[in-house]
Motif scaffolding. Sequence first.
Motif, PDB file in Angstrom:
ATOM      1  N   ASP A  62     111.969 -61.962 119.367  1.00 49.15           N
ATOM      2  CA  ASP A  62     110.832 -61.655 120.233  1.00 49.15           C
ATOM      3  C   ASP A  62     109.494 -62.037 119.592  1.00 49.15           C
ATOM      4  O   ASP A  62     108.436 -61.617 120.071  1.00 49.15           O
ATOM      5  CB  ASP A  62     110.829 -60.172 120.608  1.00 49.15           C
ATOM      6  CG  ASP A  62     110.727 -59.273 119.382  1.00 49.15           C
ATOM      7  OD1 ASP A  62     110.977 -59.767 118.255  1.00 49.15           O
ATOM      8  OD2 ASP A  62     110.402 -58.080 119.536  1.00 49.15           O
ATOM      9  N   SER A  63     109.497 -62.834 118.530  1.00 46.14           N
ATOM     10  CA  SER A  63     108.248 -63.254 117.880  1.00 46.14           C
ATOM     11  C   SER A  63     107.372 -64.026 118.852  1.00 46.14           C
ATOM     12  O   SER A  63     107.881 -64.798 119.671  1.00 46.14           O
ATOM     13  CB  SER A  63     108.550 -64.193 116.704  1.00 46.14           C
ATOM     14  OG  SER A  63     109.145 -63.508 115.645  1.00 46.14           O
ATOM     15  N   GLY A  64     106.056 -63.830 118.707  1.00 45.43           N
ATOM     16  CA  GLY A  64     105.127 -64.635 119.500  1.00 45.43           C
ATOM     17  C   GLY A  64     104.810 -65.927 118.772  1.00 45.43           C
ATOM     18  O   GLY A  64     104.671 -66.989 119.367  1.00 45.43           O
ATOM     19  N   LEU A  65     104.697 -65.833 117.456  1.00 48.01           N
ATOM     20  CA  LEU A  65     104.469 -67.022 116.628  1.00 48.01           C
ATOM     21  C   LEU A  65     105.764 -67.396 115.912  1.00 48.01           C
ATOM     22  O   LEU A  65     106.250 -68.515 116.021  1.00 48.01           O
ATOM     23  CB  LEU A  65     103.363 -66.743 115.607  1.00 48.01           C
ATOM     24  CG  LEU A  65     101.971 -66.840 116.217  1.00 48.01           C
ATOM     25  CD1 LEU A  65     101.054 -65.813 115.627  1.00 48.01           C
ATOM     26  CD2 LEU A  65     101.411 -68.231 116.025  1.00 48.01           C
ATOM     27  N   GLY A  66     106.273 -66.461 115.121  1.00 47.24           N
ATOM     28  CA  GLY A  66     107.565 -66.678 114.475  1.00 47.24           C
ATOM     29  C   GLY A  66     107.523 -67.545 113.229  1.00 47.24           C
ATOM     30  O   GLY A  66     108.546 -68.088 112.815  1.00 47.24           O
ATOM     31  N   CYS A  67     106.361 -67.694 112.634  1.00 47.65           N
ATOM     32  CA  CYS A  67     106.296 -68.496 111.406  1.00 47.65           C
ATOM     33  C   CYS A  67     105.143 -68.023 110.530  1.00 47.65           C
ATOM     34  O   CYS A  67     104.157 -67.471 111.036  1.00 47.65           O
ATOM     35  CB  CYS A  67     106.131 -69.975 111.733  1.00 47.65           C
ATOM     36  SG  CYS A  67     104.810 -70.312 112.893  1.00 47.65           S
ATOM     37  N   PRO A 212     109.860 -55.868 110.132  1.00 50.34           N
ATOM     38  CA  PRO A 212     110.910 -56.894 110.117  1.00 50.34           C
ATOM     39  C   PRO A 212     110.369 -58.334 110.102  1.00 50.34           C
ATOM     40  O   PRO A 212     111.019 -59.239 109.574  1.00 50.34           O
ATOM     41  CB  PRO A 212     111.704 -56.626 111.406  1.00 50.34           C
ATOM     42  CG  PRO A 212     110.797 -55.829 112.278  1.00 50.34           C
ATOM     43  CD  PRO A 212     109.884 -55.063 111.362  1.00 50.34           C
ATOM     44  N   PHE A 213     109.156 -58.535 110.663  1.00 48.29           N
ATOM     45  CA  PHE A 213     108.573 -59.881 110.691  1.00 48.29           C
ATOM     46  C   PHE A 213     108.216 -60.315 109.262  1.00 48.29           C
ATOM     47  O   PHE A 213     108.510 -61.431 108.842  1.00 48.29           O
ATOM     48  CB  PHE A 213     107.304 -59.903 111.552  1.00 48.29           C
ATOM     49  CG  PHE A 213     107.535 -59.543 112.992  1.00 48.29           C
ATOM     50  CD1 PHE A 213     107.980 -60.497 113.896  1.00 48.29           C
ATOM     51  CD2 PHE A 213     107.301 -58.255 113.442  1.00 48.29           C
ATOM     52  CE1 PHE A 213     108.184 -60.174 115.222  1.00 48.29           C
ATOM     53  CE2 PHE A 213     107.505 -57.924 114.771  1.00 48.29           C
ATOM     54  CZ  PHE A 213     107.952 -58.875 115.659  1.00 48.29           C
ATOM     55  N   LEU A 214     107.576 -59.397 108.534  1.00 44.13           N
ATOM     56  CA  LEU A 214     107.157 -59.700 107.156  1.00 44.13           C
ATOM     57  C   LEU A 214     108.373 -59.800 106.230  1.00 44.13           C
ATOM     58  O   LEU A 214     108.420 -60.636 105.331  1.00 44.13           O
ATOM     59  CB  LEU A 214     106.200 -58.625 106.634  1.00 44.13           C
ATOM     60  CG  LEU A 214     104.886 -58.431 107.390  1.00 44.13           C
ATOM     61  CD1 LEU A 214     104.034 -57.351 106.736  1.00 44.13           C
ATOM     62  CD2 LEU A 214     104.086 -59.735 107.451  1.00 44.13           C
ATOM     63  N   PRO A 293      99.588 -67.955 111.083  1.00 44.69           N
ATOM     64  CA  PRO A 293      98.691 -68.860 111.810  1.00 44.69           C
ATOM     65  C   PRO A 293      97.735 -68.127 112.754  1.00 44.69           C
ATOM     66  O   PRO A 293      96.697 -68.664 113.119  1.00 44.69           O
ATOM     67  CB  PRO A 293      99.639 -69.758 112.615  1.00 44.69           C
ATOM     68  CG  PRO A 293     100.964 -69.632 111.967  1.00 44.69           C
ATOM     69  CD  PRO A 293     101.005 -68.271 111.331  1.00 44.69           C
ATOM     70  N   SER A 294      98.063 -66.871 113.101  1.00 46.67           N
ATOM     71  CA  SER A 294      97.183 -66.120 114.015  1.00 46.67           C
ATOM     72  C   SER A 294      95.856 -65.764 113.353  1.00 46.67           C
ATOM     73  O   SER A 294      94.875 -65.515 114.030  1.00 46.67           O
ATOM     74  CB  SER A 294      97.870 -64.837 114.489  1.00 46.67           C
ATOM     75  OG  SER A 294      97.982 -63.926 113.422  1.00 46.67           O
ATOM     76  N   ASN A 295      95.828 -65.703 112.020  1.00 38.12           N
ATOM     77  CA  ASN A 295      94.619 -65.269 111.309  1.00 38.12           C
ATOM     78  C   ASN A 295      93.774 -66.410 110.757  1.00 38.12           C
ATOM     79  O   ASN A 295      92.721 -66.172 110.158  1.00 38.12           O
ATOM     80  CB  ASN A 295      95.007 -64.350 110.146  1.00 38.12           C
ATOM     81  CG  ASN A 295      95.282 -62.940 110.625  1.00 38.12           C
ATOM     82  OD1 ASN A 295      94.511 -62.386 111.395  1.00 38.12           O
ATOM     83  ND2 ASN A 295      96.391 -62.377 110.187  1.00 38.12           N
ATOM     84  N   LEU A 296      94.212 -67.652 110.928  1.00 35.49           N
ATOM     85  CA  LEU A 296      93.480 -68.804 110.378  1.00 35.49           C
ATOM     86  C   LEU A 296      92.042 -68.829 110.878  1.00 35.49           C
ATOM     87  O   LEU A 296      91.716 -68.239 111.900  1.00 35.49           O
ATOM     88  CB  LEU A 296      94.153 -70.107 110.826  1.00 35.49           C
ATOM     89  CG  LEU A 296      95.454 -70.500 110.145  1.00 35.49           C
ATOM     90  CD1 LEU A 296      96.120 -71.618 110.940  1.00 35.49           C
ATOM     91  CD2 LEU A 296      95.227 -70.930 108.700  1.00 35.49           C
TER      92      LEU A 296
HETATM   93  C1  CIR Z   1     105.052 -62.634 115.600  1.00 42.01           C
HETATM   94  O1  CIR Z   1     105.217 -63.837 115.469  1.00 42.01           O
HETATM   95  O2  CIR Z   1     105.102 -62.071 116.690  1.00 42.01           O
HETATM   96  C2  CIR Z   1     104.804 -61.803 114.356  1.00 42.01           C
HETATM   97  N1  CIR Z   1     105.038 -62.600 113.205  1.00 42.01           N
HETATM   98  C3  CIR Z   1     103.387 -61.230 114.343  1.00 42.01           C
HETATM   99  C4  CIR Z   1     102.309 -62.200 114.748  1.00 42.01           C
HETATM  100  C5  CIR Z   1     100.955 -61.548 114.793  1.00 42.01           C
HETATM  101  N2  CIR Z   1     100.256 -61.779 113.601  1.00 42.01           N
HETATM  102  C6  CIR Z   1      99.913 -60.841 112.742  1.00 42.01           C
HETATM  103  O3  CIR Z   1     100.193 -59.678 112.879  1.00 42.01           O
HETATM  104  N3  CIR Z   1      99.182 -61.229 111.719  1.00 42.01           N
END
Ligand code: CIR
Length: 381
Positions: A62-67, A212-214, A293-296
Amino acid sequence: QQEDKDKAELIKKATDILSRFPDNRCCKYLIPYLNSAEGKGLRGEDFAVFRRCVQTGIDNEDSGLGCYAMQPDDYKKFGGFFNAVIRDYHGDETGKKKHVTDWDASSIGDNGVLDVRKIGFQEELSMRVRVGRNLKQYNLPGKMDQAERISFEKTMLKAFDSLIKNKDYGGTVYSLSPDFGKGETNPNKISDAKYQELVDAHVLFKDMDADPFLKSAGISSDWPYGRGCWQSADKQCIIWFGEEDQLRIMCMKKGYCLNEVFDRLNTMLKVVEGIEGIEFATSDDYGYVTSCPSNLGTGMRASVHVKIPYLTADGTDQKAKEVCKPLGLSVRGTGGEHTPIGADGTVDISPSNRLFIKECEIISRLYEGIKLLMKEEKQQK
Ligand code: CIR
Ligand code: ADP
């Protein structure tokens, strides 16, 4: 060749995940990437690192970015992949935008003063502005091993020493590292009870291993080595080390004028950047380099805790999120990302954009955004 088999296996998994989770950007973009000349050319260590970058998106469907990037260079090295993810997530249809850094907020609000009393707030707000930063000379947290995490902490200890000696800052280092390896003791180690107290006071971050993402990205590995923070004597300036980014540098206080936390952070950043051994990783196209990549770009999240009991009357942030989305604002719980809203309807509001936006625009959008949000809240009464 084994690598070609591994690539085919990744493509197969991504295709399967996409059929159920079409918003998983990692899966969406790794398929054309691995089929491109750049992807086909990935060999040896480079392919191994690429796999580590995308593992979180495969494990967490269910990741939005996933990387996450593993090294500051990865945004360039795996450019065909990351560029597609970044331009899609940050909404750049032109595909050509370049990030510009600009902290000059002197012309916004009332000559640079953003006083929330002028937009209807009677009580002091808890205000916080943070930026994510990483040092050029180290791997990003997903690829650090225990020894590198300790070495990084020691580099930061020299920088903190310089802040502690500076009369504008002073302060204390709180470290979670059990030791510094090879029998070396850690002079700043704190107890479990002190750690919990600092988490509850929003000074230190939560146990990352629970995310779990980290975890899949290796970002929480070797927990709690190389993790902790420095806090200034007046408690308003904080630098986390060893979270999702090597550094999260922030200013936090209760008050009325948003510009105060913003300006103080800007001043502190200049001091930190002037310390020997501190050079932040940057990218020509994407500004400051961050793990996610969301924080770049700015790496900046500017937030306030605001009470919206009517918009949260059902006990969830569902409605607040609907109202906030068109305002360009994100909603989080009072304990940070993935935590519940406060029992009295207090939520954490912050502008969603970080990249292709100027720092001064973020603070201005927070001010304008909470003004509109409170108007919506009143209409719910
Ligand atoms: C995702 O891809 O959904 C997770 N890795 C979180 C993405 C949001 N970014 C963040 O919290 N820095
Ligand atoms: P980040 O902001 O670094 O992305 P989180 O959303 O997990 O990470 O928040 C980290 C910590 O900062 C949490 O303890 C959260 O409650 C606290 N925090 C964030 N914004 C504010 C604020 N405006 N006032 C007080 N605490 C805040």
